[in-house]
Design a protein around this motif. Structure first.
Motif, PDB file in Angstrom:
ATOM      1  N   ALA A   2       0.704  -1.379   0.042  1.00 20.20           N
ATOM      2  CA  ALA A   2      -0.003  -0.179  -0.027  1.00 20.20           C
ATOM      3  C   ALA A   2       0.748   1.145  -0.013  1.00 20.20           C
ATOM      4  N   HIS A   4       1.231   4.787   1.618  1.00 26.24           N
ATOM      5  CA  HIS A   4       0.749   5.271   2.889  1.00 26.24           C
ATOM      6  C   HIS A   4       1.460   6.382   2.878  1.00 26.24           C
ATOM      7  N   HIS A  22      -1.818   6.148   7.487  1.00 27.72           N
ATOM      8  CA  HIS A  22      -2.612   4.898   7.524  1.00 27.72           C
ATOM      9  C   HIS A  22      -2.940   4.659   9.048  1.00 27.72           C
ATOM     10  N   HIS A  67     -11.068  -2.799   4.147  1.00 26.01           N
ATOM     11  CA  HIS A  67     -10.692  -1.417   3.755  1.00 26.01           C
ATOM     12  C   HIS A  67      -9.177  -1.790   2.944  1.00 26.01           C
ATOM     13  N   GLY A  68      -8.492  -2.648   3.258  1.00 27.21           N
ATOM     14  CA  GLY A  68      -7.280  -3.188   2.798  1.00 27.21           C
ATOM     15  C   GLY A  68      -7.586  -3.853   1.627  1.00 27.21           C
ATOM     16  N   HIS A  71      -8.086  -0.867  -0.813  1.00 26.51           N
ATOM     17  CA  HIS A  71      -6.798  -0.506  -1.220  1.00 26.51           C
ATOM     18  C   HIS A  71      -6.264  -1.252  -2.188  1.00 26.51           C
ATOM     19  N   ALA A  74      -7.602  -0.741  -5.581  1.00 25.20           N
ATOM     20  CA  ALA A  74      -7.427   0.581  -5.933  1.00 25.20           C
ATOM     21  C   ALA A  74      -5.952   0.565  -6.513  1.00 25.20           C
ATOM     22  N   THR A  75      -5.004  -0.071  -5.873  1.00 24.61           N
ATOM     23  CA  THR A  75      -3.591  -0.371  -6.205  1.00 24.61           C
ATOM     24  C   THR A  75      -3.459  -0.889  -7.679  1.00 24.61           C
ATOM     25  N   THR A  89      -0.965  -5.268   1.587  1.00 30.79           N
ATOM     26  CA  THR A  89      -1.904  -4.118   1.481  1.00 30.79           C
ATOM     27  C   THR A  89      -2.993  -4.368   2.513  1.00 30.79           C
ATOM     28  N   GLU A  93      -3.934  -2.758   7.199  1.00 31.03           N
ATOM     29  CA  GLU A  93      -4.997  -1.893   7.664  1.00 31.03           C
ATOM     30  C   GLU A  93      -5.175  -2.155   9.366  1.00 31.03           C
TER      31      GLU A  93
END
Length: 172
Positions: A2, A4, A22, A67-68, A71, A74-75, A89, A93
């Protein structure tokens, strides 16, 4: 892994670690989740408080994983990542789960008789509002604000947290 953002370079190693976006987001989100879930779940019996603590912990872990996962997706839109980075990733979280732990401990403690069960939701709520104030104060100071400015920001963040938690409680 991730993205961050890099932590600030000033301050102690602990301050730099806690100032990572994060970690701050997880702490804030966990405190709000803890208060909201406590308002939605709590009953009066001590055994029910242990049940509430268990469900809050499960909800925090699942929410952090979700949530992870978001991400991770999205990554993937930005770059290719391997399986190890994908797991990292999601695991990154963890601050959200840790942010909910004060509520879990308060509910669990009421459930096993460390303190009274009746009214523990109000204590949990107050502790989380103080934590939101602390996160706001910490983030403002880390961002270079004066103490006076940071105090006002912390109060504003606590009040905003109060509104968010009350809104969540009303929709239960």
């Amino acid at each position: 892994m991730a993205n961050h953002s890099a932590p600030p370079t000033a301050g102690t190693p602990l301050q730099r670690f806690l100032a990572r976006p994060h970690v701050v987001v997880g702490g804030v989100y966990g405190a709000v989740l803890g208060s909201s879930m406590t308002a939605a779940l709590t009953k009066e019996a001590a055994g029910d408080r242990r049940y509430d603590a268990t469900w809050l912990l499960i909800t925090a872990v699942v929410t952090a994983a979700a949530h992870g996962y978001a991400h991770l997706i999205a990554t993937r839109a930005q770059r290719r990542i391997g399986a190890q980075a994908a797991v990292h990733t999601v695991v990154d979280e963890w601050p959200l789960t840790v942010g909910a732990l004060p509520s879990v401990v308060l509910l669990f403690g009421a459930g096993v008789g460390w303190w009274g069960s009746r009214g523990i939701e109000y204590v949990t709520f107050a502790v989380n509002i103080v934590l939101l104030f602390g996160w706001g104060l910490f983030a403002a100071r880390t961002g270079g604000r004066t103490w006076l400015s940071a105090l006002f920001i912390g109060v504003g963040d606590a009040l905003l947290g109060l509104v968010v938690v009350l809104a969540n409680a009303l929709v239960k």
